[in-house]
Design a protein around this motif. Structure first.
Motif, short mmCIF file in Angstrom:
data_model
loop_
_atom_site.label_atom_id
_atom_site.label_comp_id
_atom_site.label_asym_id
_atom_site.label_seq_id
_atom_site.Cartn_x
_atom_site.Cartn_y
_atom_site.Cartn_z
N ARG A 1 4.73 1.31 27.89
CA ARG A 1 5.16 -0.02 27.97
C ARG A 1 5.20 -0.54 29.30
O ARG A 1 5.47 0.14 30.22
CB ARG A 1 6.73 -0.33 27.20
N ILE A 2 5.26 -2.06 29.42
CA ILE A 2 5.62 -2.59 30.79
C ILE A 2 7.04 -2.51 31.07
O ILE A 2 7.69 -2.91 30.12
CB ILE A 2 4.96 -3.89 30.87
N ARG A 3 7.47 -1.90 32.28
CA ARG A 3 8.59 -1.87 32.58
C ARG A 3 9.15 -2.71 33.68
O ARG A 3 8.31 -2.63 34.78
CB ARG A 3 9.25 -0.65 32.53
N PRO A 4 10.36 -3.38 33.92
CA PRO A 4 11.37 -3.30 32.93
C PRO A 4 11.06 -4.12 31.58
O PRO A 4 9.95 -4.96 31.78
CB PRO A 4 12.43 -3.80 33.83
N PRO A 5 11.90 -4.08 30.86
CA PRO A 5 13.31 -3.34 30.65
C PRO A 5 12.93 -1.85 30.67
O PRO A 5 11.91 -1.54 30.00
CB PRO A 5 13.94 -3.90 29.43
N PHE A 6 14.01 -1.39 30.78
CA PHE A 6 13.97 0.16 30.67
C PHE A 6 14.78 0.78 29.63
O PHE A 6 15.61 -0.26 28.94
CB PHE A 6 14.62 0.95 32.14
N PRO A 7 14.26 1.89 28.89
CA PRO A 7 14.84 2.34 27.65
C PRO A 7 16.48 2.20 27.68
O PRO A 7 16.89 1.93 26.49
CB PRO A 7 14.52 3.65 27.37
#
Length: 206
Positions: free
Chosen positions: A170-176
């Motif tokens: 995934r593109i981050r952020p957001p982080f998990p």
């Protein structure tokens, strides 16, 4: 492998008498770092999970272990799965999660069977379920077979696969910690990281 599931540990009952903040602080003081390769402090990561979120929270264990020549997580899952389950339950208690997923490389079919049996044993002895050891805290663990992709060892690709999609990062952020599994706050650590947590709690309270 039928004889390789060991007895449950005693750190979870200790943790049930602690506040979430106290658990996170002990993990921080231990200097436990992520054992999947990045080495990020585990207690700091747990502290990033927003406790006031209205969405459910999740605990995810990365057991994909796709790096060539690696086998430490496989051995931990095979020979002491209850250590892992207990560590995940403690993490759930610390961040306010009530469900956890063990994501296991799809080729490890015998490991998946061991883990599923260990989950049933833990539930049968009151270490999982809706009212763990009469505390009112509920936590369930589910074993998820991986998709057989090397990329799924990366945490965001693992989450995509866990949700039933193609395992791509995934593109981050957001982080998990803010938006992870099912777009909800998630603690995601390596198998070895969670497996170290029961000993940390026992030693801290000895």
């Amino acid at each position: 492998t039928e004889e390789n599931t060991l007895s449950l540990h005693d750190a979870l009952p200790i943790s049930l008498g602690m506040t979430p903040g106290e658990i996170i602080e002990e993990v921080k003081l231990s200097n436990l770092r992520g054992r999947g390769g990045a080495g990020f402090p585990a207690g700091t990561k747990w502290g990033f999970v927003p406790r006031d979120s209205a969405r459910p929270k999740y605990v995810v264990a990365n057991g994909d272990e796709g790096e060539p020549g690696t086998c430490k997580d496989r051995l931990l899952m095979e020979y002491d799965p209850h250590q892992l389950i207990e560590g995940m339950a403690i993490a759930g208690l610390a961040v306010g999660a009530h469900a956890g997923y063990i994501y296991v490389r799809g080729e490890f079919r015998y490991i998946i069977r061991i883990l599923e049996r260990a989950v049933e044993e833990a539930r049968g002895r009151g270490y999982l379920g809706g009212n763990i050891l009469g505390s009112g805290f509920g936590f369930e663990v589910y074993v998820q077979s991986g998709a057989g992709s090397y990329e799924c060892g990366e945490e965001s690709a693992l989450l995509e696969s866990l949700e039933g999609r193609r395992g791509v990062p995934r593109i981050r952020p957001p982080f998990p910690a803010v938006s992870g599994a099912f777009q909800s706050p998630t603690v995601l650590n390596n198998i070895e990281t969670y497996s170290a947590v029961p000993a940390i709690i026992r030693e801290a309270c000895a």
